[in-house]
Each structure stands twice: as C-alpha cells, then as structure tokens.
Design an enzyme around this catalytic site. Sequence first.
Site, PDB file in Angstrom:
ATOM      1  N   GLY A  12      38.687  78.317 -36.063  1.00 14.97           N
ATOM      2  CA  GLY A  12      37.631  78.053 -35.087  1.00 14.97           C
ATOM      3  C   GLY A  12      36.597  77.035 -35.533  1.00 14.97           C
ATOM      4  N   SER A  13      36.988  76.090 -36.391  1.00 12.59           N
ATOM      5  CA  SER A  13      35.969  75.126 -36.848  1.00 12.59           C
ATOM      6  C   SER A  13      35.551  74.187 -35.715  1.00 12.59           C
ATOM      7  CB  SER A  13      36.464  74.337 -38.065  1.00 12.59           C
ATOM      8  OG  SER A  13      37.496  73.454 -37.721  1.00 12.59           O
ATOM      9  N   ARG A  65      55.399  85.349 -20.977  1.00  6.93           N
ATOM     10  CA  ARG A  65      54.296  84.371 -20.909  1.00  6.93           C
ATOM     11  C   ARG A  65      53.476  84.582 -19.653  1.00  6.93           C
ATOM     12  NH1 ARG A  65      54.189  80.633 -24.684  1.00  6.93           N
ATOM     13  NH2 ARG A  65      56.148  80.103 -25.666  1.00  6.93           N
ATOM     14  N   ARG A  91      48.908  78.357 -28.106  1.00  8.23           N
ATOM     15  CA  ARG A  91      49.809  78.962 -27.129  1.00  8.23           C
ATOM     16  C   ARG A  91      50.253  77.902 -26.130  1.00  8.23           C
ATOM     17  NH1 ARG A  91      52.096  83.886 -27.069  1.00  8.23           N
ATOM     18  NH2 ARG A  91      52.183  83.587 -24.821  1.00  8.23           N
ATOM     19  N   LEU A  93      50.929  77.185 -22.443  1.00  5.59           N
ATOM     20  CA  LEU A  93      50.407  77.833 -21.236  1.00  5.59           C
ATOM     21  C   LEU A  93      51.324  77.555 -20.042  1.00  5.59           C
ATOM     22  CD1 LEU A  93      46.759  76.786 -22.002  1.00  5.59           C
ATOM     23  CD2 LEU A  93      47.674  79.122 -22.137  1.00  5.59           C
ATOM     24  N   HIS A 109      43.843  67.741 -29.726  1.00  2.00           N
ATOM     25  CA  HIS A 109      45.143  67.681 -30.399  1.00  2.00           C
ATOM     26  C   HIS A 109      45.007  66.749 -31.598  1.00  2.00           C
ATOM     27  CE1 HIS A 109      49.460  68.021 -30.805  1.00  2.00           C
ATOM     28  NE2 HIS A 109      49.502  66.721 -31.003  1.00  2.00           N
TER      29      HIS A 109
END
Length: 213
Positions: A12-13, A65, A91, A93, A109
């Site tokens: 979570g940086s 999913r 994940r 989606l 990304h």
Amino acid sequence: MKNIVILISGRGSNMQAIVRAAEAERWPCRIAAVISNRADAEGLAYAAARGIPTAVVPSKAYSSRDDFDAALRQEIDGFQPDLVVLAGFMRILTPPFVEHYSGRMLNIHPSLLPSFPGLATHRQALAAGVKVHGATVHFVTAELDHGPVVAQAAVPVLPGDSEESLAERVLAEEHRIYPLAVRWFVERRLRIDQGVVHIDHPAAPLPETERNR
Ligand code: GAR
C-alpha cells in the site's frame, strides 16, 4: 467533497502517498475507505492508524470472479465513491465491474503502457533491453492494463540494474504521479475524449507586467 475508495492487495505504498498528499495539500476530498482482498495486506494497518475506515473482501472466500466482484462492488458502493483508486490491487476485474465504475476508476501500472502489461514488468523490461522504463496511471477499461492514460513517468534503465533496483526507481516515480493524477480527477480537470485524456490546466496567473496594464 469527493469520496475516494482505495483498493490494495499488499504494502500500500501508493495508497500512503495519496493519503499523505491529500492531507498535506488539502484536496477537496475524503478518503472514504481502504479496501483489500487480503486480510494480511500491510497497508490496512496504515489506513486504520490514520482513522480511515478499512474493509476486507477476501477473494479466496468466493468460488467465482463474478461472485467476488459482486461482493466487492457492494462493499465499495457502501462508501458512495466518486472515484475508485486501484493501488497495487492484484485482481483481474470482470467487465461488468469495470463498466460500473467507468470513467471513475484509476489504476497504476509499473511500466510505460502499452509496453509490458501483466505481471513481472521490471523483468520484462530488462529482458527486452529497453533503455527507459516507468509507470502509467490510466483509467480502467475491460482490457487488462489498457485504458486512457492520465500520467506517465519514465526512468532510465541503467547498466547492472536488477529487477529490485529498477522497481525501486520506478516506485519513486509512482509515488509522484499517482497523487498528481488523483488530484487532477478530484479537481475535475480530466476529460476523456475518444480514448484520450485531456488535462485542463488552470489559467496561469498573468505576469506582473501584464497585470498592471
Ligand atoms: C506498485 O508497483 C504498482 O504499480 C503495482 O504493484 C505495486 C504495489 O505497490 N501494480 C501492478 O502491478 C498492477 N498491475 P504498493 O502496494 O506499495 O502501492
């Protein structure tokens, strides 16, 4: 006041960089929640310590999913988000989920898209021998690691780089451009036209000489 929900899967940086910038720069928004698909995501503790509501929708508990995405959507929508921020949310989606948040979901990304979608982007970059690499913030569309580009930052690939050293250089840039992109969204400065993001910059102040005319 815009509500932002941030999704994480681990450290979570990037989430932390956004939370810090939102506070320090007093963005007109509230980080309404940080949600993870993993109970052991390290970033959850940081959010909780800042008084941000946290939730876990464990992906392992769902057999499909579709079921997971439906549960996740319900959890997210409970916080009435204007923007959903994927910050290391690992994940894939489903198209209906992505469609539901169309135009209001961002992802980061670790590559200069459209190069190197998918996993192990730094390994891919080293194997391809590219001389610049980087990170991309984009609106999320149904196609994995595609979608209108909001911001990009490039870093050099240096002789002797390892995946780790390259990742570290890219991550520093991620922490710079993701808060910037989220801030632009919050300030309503992003416009998507035919798949291209336009950024409305506020009118620059007139130079002193012009102002006194
Ligand atoms: C970041 O490098 C982010 O770009 C990447 O995961 C890392 C999460 O780090 N995301 C992806 O690979 C998504 N395809 P963080 O949890 O410290 O923000």
